[in-house]
Design an enzyme around this catalytic site. Structure first.
Site, PDB file in Angstrom:
ATOM      1  N   HIS C  57      58.332  70.900-106.881  1.00 58.42           N
ATOM      2  CA  HIS C  57      57.012  70.211-106.431  1.00 58.42           C
ATOM      3  C   HIS C  57      56.947  68.753-106.677  1.00 58.42           C
ATOM      4  O   HIS C  57      55.573  67.973-106.654  1.00 58.42           O
ATOM      5  CB  HIS C  57      55.870  70.762-107.494  1.00 58.42           C
ATOM      6  CG  HIS C  57      55.946  72.227-107.559  1.00 58.42           C
ATOM      7  ND1 HIS C  57      55.593  73.145-106.286  1.00 58.42           N
ATOM      8  CD2 HIS C  57      56.008  73.279-108.541  1.00 58.42           C
ATOM      9  CE1 HIS C  57      55.524  74.378-106.741  1.00 58.42           C
ATOM     10  NE2 HIS C  57      55.871  74.549-107.894  1.00 58.42           N
ATOM     11  N   HIS C 216      54.763  77.513-103.620  1.00 60.62           N
ATOM     12  CA  HIS C 216      55.854  78.138-103.875  1.00 60.62           C
ATOM     13  C   HIS C 216      56.488  78.886-102.759  1.00 60.62           C
ATOM     14  O   HIS C 216      57.220  79.794-102.959  1.00 60.62           O
ATOM     15  CB  HIS C 216      55.699  79.177-105.014  1.00 60.62           C
ATOM     16  CG  HIS C 216      55.283  78.690-106.411  1.00 60.62           C
ATOM     17  ND1 HIS C 216      53.918  78.454-106.653  1.00 60.62           N
ATOM     18  CD2 HIS C 216      55.926  77.979-107.307  1.00 60.62           C
ATOM     19  CE1 HIS C 216      53.767  77.917-107.769  1.00 60.62           C
ATOM     20  NE2 HIS C 216      55.062  77.446-108.178  1.00 60.62           N
TER      21      HIS C 216
END
Ligand SMILES: Nc1ncnc2c1ncn2[C@@H]1O[C@H](COP(=O)(O)OP(=O)(O)O)[C@@H](O)[C@H]1O
Ligand SMILES: Nc1ncnc2c1ncn2[C@@H]1O[C@H](COP(=O)(O)OP(=O)(O)O)[C@@H](O)[C@H]1O
Ligand SMILES: [Mg+2]
Ligand SMILES: [Mg+2]
Ligand SMILES: [Mg+2]
Ligand SMILES: [Mg+2]
Lengths: 209, 317, 317, 209
Positions: C57, C216
């Site tokens: 991320h 995700h």
């Protein structure tokens, strides 16, 4: 060749239409050895040229061509913008005040345009650029008794020859030898320009004849 | 082509509107142009800094308009140099009476268009200097080298110097010194897609990479099998060090993402690049890892090394 | 899968090494962990802020370790929550004697692992509070909502408050207030590829987009034909405004890139999003456009809106 | 069923090998309805379990299982790490001090494990999670006269049934109805765990018999 103010205007309008029609192809050529925008640049610029000159009345060839040059400079961008813009600007200087341009004056105008390109682009013949079309066309024109068809034919052959040349100027030069085997996009748009002259002269001839 | 856009013809205009909407206190757009200037431009007595070029390199260049950076960025269509009249408007808008420096990447189009604008501005009595950035060592002939991510070092250093009140002459010299001491090279894993054409600039197989790519979706100088990051880092550093002697020198380093490369990968590249430079006994004073000069959605990165002296280090931020 | 990496097993380790190499004055890595902490941690008398989660991320979360931000980030394997022992090490490393706040995104894994670590730390007498971020309105049930880009507002606001010397209780409340007032929703144009598996999380056709994606590589809640940016902006804003009343309110806005979306497109999105919010008479006090919370190389963006009050506006930076 | 300290060790080692062998498949299952890491998480964790327990001697079943639980907690991560870790930790509490575990004690251990999972995961049967395997296995075990084969068979059937369930917990829950039609990865790894028990018991039987 009979290049009047009106014919000059028709020439630029016809050239504009050709750029529009060949927008995709020109950008494709540029994609292969440059950055893929040449057709879009030329089409955008000549669309503005049309807007500028179509409904305006001119007294001299120089006036039409000067308006075109200023529009091209401010609307095309990239390398082609300043180069075509400068070319037309220089030619317009020679053709200023002339309602009709003689064969000799036409060649003089071409010569000035080419000098403008070469100076602005720090370029010369044989570097796989638009000059590789403009210079043979000038040489043909300098023979006198200009026929538009003949100029266009010369432009076509010269354009085709750029395929075999290794680029030394512009983005294609980054590819070195890998630029061989591709037509130069600026050479192709220059060919379209001289091709458009045929149509304009023919139409002018008809209108006059 | 999958992009978050509306009409391709509106991209530039809408991008600039979105930028100004995001940062209304910092920047404004000159009416009827594609020029972004600092909202407080012109700043009296401060040298104005203007850069620009085709769009598609965001944050370059409009993202660098601000304090200790540029006063204006002239934004051309995607990958197309802006026209001289636009550059001229930018020059006029940021001249605080003491002249304007143009920071130009070395492309025929950019050089010619900025040059014509400089002539127009000089005709109006504005003092104009230019610095041409040629940092891309992928091109053999130094005169032909492209301006790539190293340009950002010039924005930063000249920007800070201008803010400190230096003269146009001094800033032009400092910018030139920065340009002379920065070298870059890039590698790409996937091409970029110019929206107007909708097609990728080149095609790469799943196991191929392109070495020495520029920032306009042009092909690079060599196509190779994709290698591990460490080997790519070695190849780039090796090429860069052919052009500069960094032993016992202070340097600044930039690992620049080309548009779609995750920061994760850029840091993995930085690990090896900085290790290699440390081995050469260079002292890395500052490292930039991120997207500074992109090529739309191209994947890959470039490495730029700037050799520092006291003055460059002082103004780099 | 085309990535600038070496061995997939080494990605996390090498990324962290590359980060520390880039910013040695600001951050350090706790020995034998995947925890990044401020180089001056622990700061005596200051509440420690710890966040983290799976990697992939970036810049979240290690990129937010610094002044007025986090004190530590615990970095799990790609898209995998870090383990309790690592979180526990982070807590110990940043406790300046006045307690530690854990900022946790609402995923079963993250919640459980941070919870276990909190228990371990409490057993050692460290004061620990937690705030769980649930900003993703793509998930219907408020309890199940995922933590996505809105988390960054919590990092910023809690970070500034901690730096100002507030107590653990006050910061936990402020962080909770931020979390309660931020809502996000995302759209993706292409999936991400977890390096270990080498395969995309889902497949999209050339004319498809996925609405309501998480961070995700999970599929979203609906697959649709790709629409122009303005229509996508409308859909996202419409969904967000079901959950908040912004009329005559001050707000902060984030247009977050998911990893491979050019800034150009994010600004085009911002143009429409901010226009729509202005129409609702919201006053946009601050706009963030860029990559703040990514999903490796996913293409697309999320929009986050934070409703401000005086306190939130004061601490937001 | 004869679960000695040595058998328990063999069980965990066999389970580790199975996780390794099914790493790709487990992650594929997780790819479809989660984030594609379950196989990698389990394989990474059990590889560490092997390192930890393989060459160590233990006095009681609880000791082996506790070492495994601590390793799983600190090496697996994700949701599976704390869940499996807590499960083993709770079971190890029941099996502490026992060199051999009776059928009744085995069921008690399972029960403790399940309570741990349910509490840690705030979950219950029917939510498409590992519990949908553990709970039927417990029910089978509670019948007494445990046969490992029978437990494994129960686990297999229960695992297969997760295909028809809509996920209510974990990442798959984000998909709502779209999660139906896929096996739950955690249920599959749980099935592998009970399947490994068969092998360990058989090997133990041979060694003893
Ligand atoms: N220095 C130069 N001298 C002459 N012609 C040039 C030069 N540089 C580029 N050109 C011409 O311009 C063409 C490319 O134009 P265009 O694609 O519009 O600009 P850009 O390269 O900036 O994208 C080339 O095909 C070539 O004919
Ligand atoms: N709250 C929960 N209760 C019980 N089991 C759960 C819960 N959340 C997830 N699981 C199990 O964990 C599995 C996923 O594990 P894994 O992929 O390793 O973690 P993550 O979802 O964090 O990536 C699911 O298939 C499910 O069986
Ligand atoms: Mg071009
Ligand atoms: Mg161009
Ligand atoms: Mg995971
Ligand atoms: Mg998973």
């Amino acid at each position: 060749m009979n290049l009047t103010t009106e014919t000059a205007k028709q020439w630029l309008l016809a050239a504009g239409r050709d750029m529009q029609e060949n927008k995709g192809y020109l950008s494709e050529l540029d994609q292969a050895i440059g950055d893929g925008d040449h057709g879009h640049n030329m089409a955008r610029g000549f669309a503005e040229v049309e807007k500028k000159i179509a409904s305006k009345t001119y007294d001299d060839v120089g006036g039409v061509v000067k308006d075109a040059s200023m529009t091209i400079i401010s609307k095309v961008g990239g390398a082609a913008g300043p180069l075509y813009g400068t070319a037309f600007l220089k030619a317009s200087g020679v053709w200023k005040g002339k309602a009709e341009v003689s064969d000799e004056e036409f060649a003089e105008g071409l010569k000035a345009a080419i000098d403008g390109i070469a100076q602005r682009g720090k370029s010369e013949q044989g570097q796989k650029t638009m000059l590789d079309v403009w210079i043979p066309v000038l040489q043909e024109a300098e023979k006198g008794n200009i026929e538009a068809e003949q100029l266009a034919q010369t432009a076509k052959e010269a354009m085709e020859k750029t395929e075999g040349i290794e680029a030394k100027k512009g983005r294609a030069a980054y590819l070195g030898e890998r630029s061989i085997g591709h037509l130069d996009p600026g050479a192709y748009s220059s060919y379209l320009l001289f091709e458009a002259l045929v149509e304009a002269i023919e139409a002018g001839g008809e209108a006059n004849g | 082509m999958k992009k978050l856009i509306n009409q391709t013809d509106d991209i530039l205009d809408e991008m600039l509107e979105g930028m100004v909407a995001a940062h209304p206190n910092e920047i404004k757009r000159l009416a009827e142009t594609n020029v972004i200037v600092r909202s407080n431009a012109p700043i009296k007595g401060k040298v104005g800094l203007v850069s620009g070029g085709g769009s598609g390199h965001e944050p370059a260049h409009a993202g660098y308009v601000g304090h200790k950076l540029l006063d204006a960025a002239v934004c051309g269509e995607v990958f197309t140099s802006p026209t001289p009249d636009q550059v001229y408007e930018a020059i006029k808008a940021v001249d605080g009476g003491v002249g304007v420096l143009l920071i130009v990447k070395n492309y025929s189009g950019d050089v010619m268009n900025f040059d014509m604008a400089a002539d127009m501005a000089k005709d109006e009595g504005i003092k104009v200097e230019q610095v041409i950035i040629r940092d891309d060592v992928a091109i053999a002939n130094p005169e032909d080298r492209r301006g790539v991510a190293g340009t950002i070092f010039v924005h930063k250093i000249a920007g800070a110097a201008a803010e400190s009140g230096k003269s146009l002459k001094d800033i032009a010299e400092l910018a030139q010194k920065t340009a002379d001491n920065v070298f870059s090279m890039g590698v790409s894993l996937s091409p970029s897609i110019v929206p107007a054409s909708g097609k990728p600039g080149f095609e790469l197989k799943e196991d191929e990479m392109e070495i020495g790519t520029g920032i306009h979706g042009e092909q690079g100088i060599e196509r190779k099998t994709l290698k591990p990051a460490d080997e790519i880092a070695e190849e780039l550093v090796q090429n860069l060090l052919k052009h500069m002697d960094i032993k016992n020198s202070r340097i600044a380093l930039m690992i620049n993402g080309q548009g779609s490369t995750p920061l994760m990968e850029l840091y993995i590249m930085n690990r090896k690049v900085s290790e290699l430079l440390n081995e050469k006994q260079a002292e890395i004073k500052k490292t930039f890892v991120g997207e500074y000069m992109t090529s739309i959605e191209m994947a890959g990165c470039s490495v730029s090394i700037l050799k520092l002296d006291d003055e460059l280090e002082y103004f780099l931020h």
